[in-house]
Enzyme design. Structure first.
Site, PDB file in Angstrom:
ATOM      1  N   GLY A   1       7.391   0.567  -6.545  1.00  0.00           N
ATOM      2  CA  GLY A   1       7.118   1.993  -6.701  1.00  0.00           C
ATOM      3  C   GLY A   1       5.842   2.170  -7.494  1.00  0.00           C
ATOM      4  CG  ASN A   2       3.716   4.928 -10.974  1.00  0.00           C
ATOM      5  OD1 ASN A   2       3.414   4.117 -11.849  1.00  0.00           O
ATOM      6  ND2 ASN A   2       3.030   6.036 -10.799  1.00  0.00           N
ATOM      7  CB  ALA A   3       5.764   0.328 -12.561  1.00  0.00           C
ATOM      8  N   GLY A   4       5.438  -1.108  -9.852  1.00  0.00           N
ATOM      9  CA  GLY A   4       5.374  -2.390  -9.149  1.00  0.00           C
ATOM     10  C   GLY A   4       4.271  -2.461  -8.102  1.00  0.00           C
TER      11      GLY A   4
ATOM     12  N   GLY B   1      10.476  -4.455  -7.399  1.00  0.00           N
ATOM     13  CA  GLY B   1      10.244  -2.998  -7.482  1.00  0.00           C
ATOM     14  C   GLY B   1       8.862  -2.709  -6.926  1.00  0.00           C
TER      15      GLY B   1
ATOM     16  CE  LYS C   1      13.066   7.223 -19.145  1.00  0.00           C
ATOM     17  NZ  LYS C   1      11.792   6.486 -19.163  1.00  0.00           N
TER      18      LYS C   1
END
Ligand code: NAD
Length: 424
Positions: free
Chosen positions: A230-233, A228, A103
């Site tokens: 963004g991409n995931a949420g 959230g 990471k």
């Protein structure tokens, strides 16, 4: 303040005890293989020089090249990156893919940079990472506040570095070699060697698991709250809404919105895309991020940052199921409280494993020169994530342990078999 790396080690120790993990293997997993801490100098638009702090932690590569995202966020620090790299090792082992854990990140708020400053920062970060990454060594990807455009700048710095080395050595760059360079980064745009389905993969993996739970528990129209956007949420909100679930609350860094009758997710997505935020839709109640976590819903999806469900608020969580799309959203203290209250939390290392699994598919396609359809990609993902979930669910019942400890136990058994750095 919760230290994410200390939390990660507590999770590791708990699972190691369940499977009686060899002490030497445990010691090796507690320490990252390599830590890179770098300065990232950037010429700002006003002509001044600003130095940012950057990190890449290569935690473990017994299964394959280090793999994990690059995060740009103002609170990024070494302990956070170490924890995230460790969770990547576990996550890849849970999915059973031949990749290790890594990471990285930069301590910066990219929202405060101009496009030019962001590009210079990313190219510079790519330059300092270049000698330490590579398609068969360490393969970064996007994470919080980074995207395919940023990944492309990092990739271009890496390719430039490699081409220069080859030129200086007097060798010719082979076409095959140049193609392979694409595989140094995943989460790329489609026209830059990205994989179809990668943008939806993280949420898709969590959604396949949620579907299974809903099927098994006979929940008819589950209510869902998502932190959230963004991409995931955002993708998770779209998938849940398309499936007919009632998404009653969502939030982003500026706070949340709530409608007990269910939000019109298409409208919320439009609002986010046109204004940069989700607030301001007429007639919709606004709430704090903290309130969202305590709503009376069937399913709670943390999809932003770590340490949001802690010893302080876990007692107030009313959801029956948590799908951890974010990394590290639940602390070990909260885990104990949730388990006592019968809340099932599907851990990050399983729930958001769709992202790294499709990143692995992207890497495979780059190296083999293939291009798979979105349907192929998502079917392959489902074939990995659903059996992984079922194994972990069963193990948690058999051993009377929480889902996180069961997921770690599966991963540790696999890692134990791969450990080659010591004679065990
Ligand atoms: P993103 O940058 O696309 O979105 C992050 C979201 O979190 C944004 O909506 C932002 O407004 C919100 N946010 C930021 N600070 C917040 C705060 N203090 N409170 C509430 N919301 C806040 O990032 P993403 O890629 O969607 O990642 C979200 C989480 O999912 C992270 O934990 C990340 O590590 C994890 N994850 C992402 C992927 C992936 O493929 N993108 C894969 C695995 C795990």
């Amino acid at each position: 303040m919760n230290n994410p790396f200390k939390n990660a080690i507590k999770q590791l120790e708990k699972a190691a005890q369940v499977i009686n993990l060899d002490n030497k293997v445990l010691a090796l997993l507690k320490t990252p293989d390599r830590i890179l801490q770098v300065k990232v100098p950037v010429k700002m638009d006003d002509g001044s020089l600003k130095i940012f702090e950057g990190y890449r932690v290569q935690h473990n590569n017994w299964a394959g090249p280090y793999k994990g995202g690059l995060r740009y966020y103002p609170t990024v620090d070494l302990d956070e990156v170490k924890a995230l790299a460790f969770w990547m090792t576990i996550k890849c082992a849970v999915a059973g893919i031949p990749m290790g854990g890594g990471k990285g990140g930069v301590t910066v708020n990219p929202k405060e940079l101009s496009e030019g400053e962001l590009e210079r920062l990313s190219r510079e970060f790519g330059k300092v990472l270049a000698p330490n990454i590579g398609p068969r060594v360490d393969v970064p990807a996007p994470d919080v506040y980074t995207n395919s455009k940023i990944m492309n700048w990092v990739k271009e710095s890496f390719i430039e570095y490699r081409k220069n080395i080859i030129k200086e050595s007097g060798c010719d760059l082979k076409e095959k070699q140049e193609k392979e360079f694409e595989a140094v980064i995943t989460g790329k745009a489609l026209d830059q060697g990205g994989s179809k389905g990668r943008d939806r993969a993280t949420a898709m993996g969590g959604f396949y698991i949620l579907q299974k739970i809903i099927e098994n528990q006979n929940l008819s129209v589950p209510t869902v709250a998502i932190q959230g956007f963004g991409n995931a949420g955002m993708t998770m909100a779209e998938l849940c809404s398309e499936a007919g679930y009632r998404v009653v609350a969502v939030s982003d860094s500026k706070g949340g919105i709530y409608n007990p009758e269910g939000l019109d997710i298409k409208k919320v997505v439009e609002q986010k895309k046109s204004t940069g935020g989700i607030k301001g839709i007429e007639g919709i109640k606004e709430i704090e991020n903290a309130e969202l976590l305590e709503l009376n819903v069937d399913v709670l999806v943390p999809a932003a940052l770590e340490n949001v469900i802690t010893g302080e608020n876990a007692e107030n969580v009313k959801a029956k199921y948590i799908i951890e799309l974010a990394n590290g959203p639940v602390t070990p203290e909260a885990d104990d409280i949730l388990a006592k209250n019968g809340v099932k939390s599907v851990p990050d290392v399983l729930a958001n494993g769709g992202g790294v699994t499709v990143s692995y598919f992207e890497w495979q396609q780059n190296l083999s020169g293939e291009s798979w359809t979105e349907e192929q990609v998502l079917n392959k993902l489902k074939e990995i994530i659903v059996p992984a979930f079922e194994t972990i669910w069963q193990l948690s019942i058999e051993k009377q342990i929480d889902l996180r400890t069961a997921a770690f136990a599966v991963a540790l058994e696999r890692l134990n078999k791969l450990c080659y750095t010591i004679d065990t």
